[in-house]
Design an enzyme around this catalytic site. Structure first.
Site, PDB file in Angstrom:
ATOM      1  N   HIS A   1       6.256  44.320  41.627  1.00 23.92           N
ATOM      2  CA  HIS A   1       5.355  43.696  42.589  1.00 23.92           C
ATOM      3  C   HIS A   1       4.707  42.351  42.091  1.00 23.92           C
ATOM      4  O   HIS A   1       4.104  42.498  40.933  1.00 23.92           O
ATOM      5  CB  HIS A   1       4.539  44.639  43.146  1.00 23.92           C
ATOM      6  CG  HIS A   1       5.282  45.660  44.236  1.00 23.92           C
ATOM      7  ND1 HIS A   1       5.777  44.968  45.325  1.00 23.92           N
ATOM      8  CD2 HIS A   1       5.164  47.105  44.090  1.00 23.92           C
ATOM      9  CE1 HIS A   1       6.410  46.192  46.162  1.00 23.92           C
ATOM     10  NE2 HIS A   1       5.796  47.305  45.246  1.00 23.92           N
TER      11      HIS A   1
ATOM     12  N   CYS B   1       7.725  39.132  43.809  1.00 28.05           N
ATOM     13  CA  CYS B   1       7.164  38.016  44.990  1.00 28.05           C
ATOM     14  C   CYS B   1       6.177  37.039  44.565  1.00 28.05           C
ATOM     15  O   CYS B   1       5.141  37.517  43.881  1.00 28.05           O
ATOM     16  CB  CYS B   1       6.870  38.898  46.124  1.00 28.05           C
ATOM     17  SG  CYS B   1       8.021  39.839  46.871  1.00 28.05           S
TER      18      CYS B   1
END
Length: 322
Positions: free
Chosen positions: A90, A142
């Protein structure tokens, strides 16, 4: 006898098992890349450190452990050495206090313990490199564009005209992002402190192991600026304002989960056995993702010379052994 240059790597895969943030392909990404580094790029398996959160690795990918591994790798570096960091997990964006930020937010990766590693930490690592060594960072997460603070953009929103979209058009995919608000909520539950200042939480939980961004006054952070071309090379899975995909489509991924960007890189390398430049790797990965209908745009940040340098300094002679 001439001394052989070292090839060193740190590979981090965070799947966040049994949590609401669980991903599925990140550990697969780094295991596949480990094989690629050994078989194609001549890395010694004993000089590749693997950190995963599935219990199989001896070291968990906490913020402190990841930074310790990266510090140790940079400490060993000598002129001519090739350093590589692959992160799959992440990412997030945090509010920026610095002027001139296009999205008014800074980029960070999210280790398994939520002790964020920020763009300033990667800038500090790059600044410590000895002249003549290279440090390539591939971040399949991301908001990973710009993850080396103040590194020059070669391929990105300012230099490639594409339609920006955070929508994933392929089913089975999950975005590799944890919103800032969710990170703040999690940290607050651990500290019990009622404040929206993320630095307060991170310093309370991690003290000296927290990111430099939260430990140093804003004026001191200016010392980490890049004042001249450096040897940092960032291949990001997407632009700073985009998400990256964790793919679970059995047709597209051959039955195993993987990161869309990591998988695109592997496809590019398998199709092109001869050495590719960093620029070519990123542009070809963009083509793969577009063909798959995945709307994320990998970027390249580095100096002008490294944009056209060979990815991971692959030697043409090594192709004969493939």
């Amino acid at each position: 006898m001439e001394k052989e240059n070292k090839r060193l790597a740190v590979l981090v895969g965070c799947n966040y098992p049994n949590t609401r943030n669980e991903l599925h392909g990140c550990i697969n990404d780094v295991l596949t890349m480990r094989d690629t580094l050994v078989n194609r790029f001549g890395f010694d398996p004993n000089r590749i450190e693997l950190l995963t959160d599935d219990g199989s690795a001896s070291v968990l990918p906490t913020g402190a452990n990841i930074k310790k591994a990266l510090d140790a790798m940079v400490d060993q570096a000598e002129p001519g050495d090739v350093l590589y960091f692959h992160y799959s997990g992440h990412g997030t964006r945090i509010p920026s206090l610095k002027p001139g930020r296009p999205f008014r937010q800074d980029e960070a990766i999210v280790p398994c313990d939520f002790n964020l590693i920020t763009d300033v930490d990667f800038r500090q690592l790059v600044n410590r490199l000895p002249k003549g060594a290279s440090f390539t960072i591939l971040s399949d997460s991301c908001h990973s564009g710009g993850l080396i603070d103040k590194e020059k953009e070669q391929i990105g929103p300012s230099h490639v005209t594409t339609e920006i979209s955070g929508t994933l058009s392929v089913s089975y995919n999950k975005t590799k992002a944890i919103p800032f608000e969710s990170i703040l909520e999690h940290l607050t539950s651990l500290t019990g402190i009622s404040t929206s200042d993320i630095a307060t939480h991170l310093l309370e939980l991690f003290a000296a192991d927290a990111s430099l961004k939260f430990r140093l006054p804003l004026l001191e952070l200016n010392f980490f600026e890049s004042l001249k071309p450096d040897e940092g090379i960032l291949l990001s899975g997407c632009q700073a304002n985009e998400t990256s995909a964790d793919m679970m489509n059995p047709v597209m991924t051959g039955g195993k989960a993987c990161g869309a960007f990591s998988n695109a890189i592997e496809m590019v390398l398998k199709k092109h056995e001869s050495p590719l430049s960093n620029r070519e790797v990123v542009m070809l990965a963009r083509v793969v993702l577009k063909e798959q209908g995945i709307e994320q745009h990998p970027c390249l940040y580095c100096n002008d010379e490294n944009a056209n340098a060979t990815f991971l300094c692959q030697l043409a002679a090594r192709n004969s052994s493939l």
